[in-house]
Design an enzyme around this catalytic site. Structure first.
Site, PDB file in Angstrom:
ATOM      1  N   SER A 167       0.836  -1.202   0.000  1.00  0.00           N
ATOM      2  CA  SER A 167       0.000   0.000   0.000  1.00  0.00           C
ATOM      3  C   SER A 167       0.866   1.244   0.000  1.00  0.00           C
ATOM      4  O   SER A 167       1.996   1.241   0.505  1.00  0.00           O
ATOM      5  CB  SER A 167      -0.899   0.022   1.244  1.00  0.00           C
ATOM      6  OG  SER A 167      -1.551   1.278   1.399  1.00  0.00           O
TER       7      SER A 167
ATOM      8  N   TYR B 136      -2.299  -0.098  10.287  1.00  0.00           N
ATOM      9  CA  TYR B 136      -2.346  -0.565   8.900  1.00  0.00           C
ATOM     10  C   TYR B 136      -1.072  -0.171   8.162  1.00  0.00           C
ATOM     11  O   TYR B 136      -0.487  -0.984   7.421  1.00  0.00           O
ATOM     12  CB  TYR B 136      -3.570   0.030   8.214  1.00  0.00           C
ATOM     13  CG  TYR B 136      -3.826  -0.451   6.807  1.00  0.00           C
ATOM     14  CD1 TYR B 136      -4.427  -1.686   6.572  1.00  0.00           C
ATOM     15  CD2 TYR B 136      -3.498   0.335   5.709  1.00  0.00           C
ATOM     16  CE1 TYR B 136      -4.684  -2.127   5.280  1.00  0.00           C
ATOM     17  CE2 TYR B 136      -3.750  -0.092   4.415  1.00  0.00           C
ATOM     18  CZ  TYR B 136      -4.343  -1.321   4.205  1.00  0.00           C
ATOM     19  OH  TYR B 136      -4.587  -1.744   2.924  1.00  0.00           O
TER      20      TYR B 136
END
Length: 326
Positions: free
Chosen positions: A221, A234
């Site tokens: 990501s 995250y």
């Protein structure tokens, strides 16, 4: 001496002329009403742009409830046998990026197994999409945090399809927390165990069945590169996935197995509407240079590229960002 002074004077005069031209253009820009930047459209078809309808979903999210529906079919993408005869396993393959990857893998000639949580309807839709490409599909519901489940899932794929050539680690858990002190241990554990343990367990289960020429593609990501103040946990896991990709790639070189990652920016999938508040979903992706989120079909070709021995046989340990501009 005089000649040099004259040359210097001419250069200075030229520079003042340029300065004056720029000042005139600056003044003109200030008097004109600035136009609203438009979302960039550089694909084979027009993609949705914010604002989107305000919406929120309970975890894990459902693709069939998203408005507008994510675009995953990639109707202008033509397969050319890049994955002929391959067998792929995709975690989180029921929706979002995972579904789009499954469709393109099938279009390139692979049979595809998908793992998912409780999204039965989405998984069924993905199976139909794979079969519509003329390939075989299977689903396996369960939790990648469970090592035994990962081992059983891989064993089932090998039993049904006879082998395993490609592993796509894609399943993820994401819920924002604005304040570090509100990030509970339970929440932290769920994120780390899904996003890190899940990738680790799946790789451990898959590698013994893989041969030279096989590939692992991990979903990282942009948050693993730039961080996100509302996604501390995250971001940690995605940065860890990038490091895991590089480390594992070195370990598996002797086996002939390549390991790479794709690091997407904002993508219109159930992951984010099942995390963000409804108001934030409405403007999702608007802060990228392209002024919109990606659609899953815009990300999926990167997975084909990294999985295909025809395309990326000399690439391993790389993290490919696809983030809508810098």
């Amino acid at each position: 001496m005089a000649e040099r002074l004259n040359a210097a004077a001419r250069t200075a005069e030229k520079q003042r002329d340029i300065q004056a031209e720029v000042a005139e253009a600056d003044a003109k820009d200030k008097t004109e009403k600035p136009s609203q930047p438009k979302a960039m459209q550089a694909g084979a078809r027009i993609y949705p742009v914010p604002p989107f309808p305000k919406q929120h979903q309970p975890k894990p999210g459902a693709e069939h409830r998203l408005d507008p529906a994510p675009l995953y079919e990639a109707p202008y993408y033509k397969g050319s046998g890049k994955l002929d005869g391959k067998v792929a396993l995709i975690t989180g393959g029921d929706s979002g990026i995972g579904r789009a990857v499954a469709v393109l893998f099938a279009r390139e000639g692979a049979d595809v197994a998908i793992l998912h949580l409780a999204e039965g309807r989405d998984a069924d839709d993905t199976v139909k999409a794979i079969e519509a490409e003329g390939r075989k599909a299977m689903t396996f519901p369960g939790d990648v945090k469970d090592k035994a489940f990962c081992q059983k899932a891989v064993a089932a794929v090998v039993e049904v399809f006879g082998k395993l050539d490609i592993l796509v680690n894609n399943a993820a858990f994401q819920v924002h927390t604005a304040d570090l002190l509100d990030l509970t241990e339970e929440h932290f554990d769920e994120t780390l165990k899904t996003n890190l343990y899940g990738y680790f367990f799946m790789a451990q289960a898959a590698v013994p069945h893989m041969k030279a020429g096989s590939a692992i593609v991990n979903t990282g990501s942009v948050t693993g590169i730039q961080g996100s103040k509302q996604l501390v946990d995250y971001s940690m896991t995605k940065g860890g996935i990038h490091a895991f990709t590089k480390a594992l790639s070195g370990q598996l070189i002797e086996k002939g197995i390549r390991v790479n990652a794709v690091a997407p920016g904002p993508v219109w999938t159930p992951l984010n509407p099942s995390d963000k508040e409804a108001e934030d979903v409405a403007t999702f992706g608007a802060d990228t240079p392209m002024k919109r989120p990606a659609q899953p079909e815009e990300i999926a070709p990167a997975y084909v590229f990294l999985a295909s021995p025809q395309c990326s046989s000399y690439i391993t340990g790389e993290v490919l960002p696809i983030i809508g501009g810098y």
